[in-house]
Design a protein around this motif. Structure first.
Motif, PDB file in Angstrom:
ATOM      1  N   TYR A  80       5.700  -5.979   2.655  1.00 42.25           N
ATOM      2  CA  TYR A  80       5.484  -4.650   2.095  1.00 42.25           C
ATOM      3  C   TYR A  80       4.968  -3.678   3.156  1.00 42.25           C
ATOM      4  CZ  TYR A  80       6.197  -6.831  -2.382  1.00 42.25           C
ATOM      5  OH  TYR A  80       6.765  -7.492  -3.429  1.00 42.25           O
ATOM      6  N   ARG A  82       2.405  -1.887   3.063  1.00 43.83           N
ATOM      7  CA  ARG A  82       0.952  -2.021   3.261  1.00 43.83           C
ATOM      8  C   ARG A  82       0.592  -3.061   4.325  1.00 43.83           C
ATOM      9  NH1 ARG A  82       1.841  -4.244  -2.062  1.00 43.83           N
ATOM     10  NH2 ARG A  82       1.832  -6.511  -1.893  1.00 43.83           N
ATOM     11  N   GLU A 159       5.744   4.553  -0.109  1.00 46.00           N
ATOM     12  CA  GLU A 159       4.420   4.225  -0.636  1.00 46.00           C
ATOM     13  C   GLU A 159       4.018   2.834  -0.181  1.00 46.00           C
ATOM     14  OE1 GLU A 159       3.498   5.849  -4.723  1.00 46.00           O
ATOM     15  OE2 GLU A 159       5.686   6.102  -4.636  1.00 46.00           O
ATOM     16  N   LYS A 160       2.736   2.562  -0.210  1.00 48.47           N
ATOM     17  CA  LYS A 160       2.247   1.313   0.386  1.00 48.47           C
ATOM     18  C   LYS A 160       2.818   0.060  -0.293  1.00 48.47           C
ATOM     19  CE  LYS A 160      -2.328   0.801  -1.910  1.00 48.47           C
ATOM     20  NZ  LYS A 160      -1.801   0.531  -3.199  1.00 48.47           N
ATOM     21  N   ASP A 161       3.192   0.186  -1.552  1.00 49.57           N
ATOM     22  CA  ASP A 161       3.718  -0.990  -2.239  1.00 49.57           C
ATOM     23  C   ASP A 161       5.248  -1.089  -2.182  1.00 49.57           C
ATOM     24  OD1 ASP A 161       1.149  -1.804  -2.853  1.00 49.57           O
ATOM     25  OD2 ASP A 161       1.102  -0.592  -4.686  1.00 49.57           O
ATOM     26  N   ASP A 162       5.882  -0.240  -1.387  1.00 50.76           N
ATOM     27  CA  ASP A 162       7.340  -0.352  -1.205  1.00 50.76           C
ATOM     28  C   ASP A 162       7.646  -1.521  -0.280  1.00 50.76           C
ATOM     29  OD1 ASP A 162       7.737   1.892  -2.716  1.00 50.76           O
ATOM     30  OD2 ASP A 162       8.006   3.253  -1.015  1.00 50.76           O
ATOM     31  N   LYS A 183       0.419   8.955  -0.901  1.00 54.42           N
ATOM     32  CA  LYS A 183      -0.122   8.667  -2.219  1.00 54.42           C
ATOM     33  C   LYS A 183      -0.014   9.962  -3.002  1.00 54.42           C
ATOM     34  CE  LYS A 183      -4.471   7.294  -3.988  1.00 54.42           C
ATOM     35  NZ  LYS A 183      -5.859   7.261  -3.584  1.00 54.42           N
TER      36      LYS A 183
END
Ligand code: ADP
Length: 211
Positions: A80, A82, A159-162, A183
């Motif tokens: 991910y 992140r 986004e960080k969860d992509d 965000k």
């Protein structure tokens, strides 16, 4: 999560034994190879971690039947944004092109993100944007970056969860070097990170690491 997909000779032998005889205990595999259980332990751990084998307590090892390509895809789907994002370098819209060039050198980045008075994403400045603005006789310290930047809503973000894989596809499709990690807030996009081709290269290399 790092995996090795290239197996050594002994790991190949183990895989073959488990394929033909599984479920089979570590002790039994060791016997067939004339080795001790302790000698085999690291290889069994690698094969299990990599997903080629599965281990059930009191039953033993069995072959999962997954190919290297399947495992590689599975592993790619676990990486991910992140896990690989870098720190973003942001500047304000009224910064001069001259100061943006200086900032790019001092911060050692290839892309600057421009934010508005609410600290929300307003634009992107690449190296070529700054070079283009430097052609000609303009006074670079008199031109604010918001004149030359690529601006919202034309900015590709993530986004960080992509999944990092999706970001990589976007970089290729859009022919860009980086995207801001954002965000969503009531005022716009807060810039929390940055993904560049370097981060993607690092993730790619990690897929081949075996520790
Ligand atoms: P360079 O121009 O230095 O090769 P890029 O390929 O990243 O760097 O940038 C190409 C163009 O795309 C530039 O005009 C830049 O402003 C723009 N750009 C860069 N990143 C993005 C992004 N995430 N979203 C939209 N446009 C971008």
């Amino acid at each position: 999560m790092v995996r090795t997909l290239e197996l050594n000779k002994r790991q190949d032998q183990i895989l073959q034994i488990v394929k033909e005889n599984g479920p089979i205990t570590g002790e039994n595999i060791a016997e067939r190879l004339n080795l001790t259980r302790a000698t085999l332990r690291p290889d069994l751990a690698i094969l299990t971690m990599a997903g080629f084998l599965d281990a059930r307590p009191r039953v033993g090892y069995f072959y999962t039947g997954k190919t290297g390509t399947q495992l590689l895809t599975e592993n790619l789907m676990k990486i991910y944004v992140r896990d690989y994002q870098a720190i973003p370098v942001v500047v304000r819209e009224n910064l001069s092109v001259y100061d943006a060039v200086v900032t790019m050198f001092l911060e050692d980045v290839g892309t600057l993100f421009v934010v508005d008075e609410h600290s929300c994403l307003a634009g992107v400045l690449s190296r070529k944007d700054l070079l283009r603005a430097s052609i000609g006789k303009q006074e670079l310290s008199a031109i604010p970056v918001n004149i030359i930047m690529t601006r919202m809503p034309n900015i590709t973000v993530c986004e960080k969860d992509d999944l990092l894989l999706d970001v990589a596809k976007n970089l290729i499709d859009k022919q860009i070097d980086s995207v801001p990690v954002v965000k969503k807030t009531d005022l716009g996009y807060e810039v929390t990170g940055r993904i560049t081709k370097t981060n993607i290269a690092k993730a790619f290399v990690s897929l081949a690491d075996d520790d």
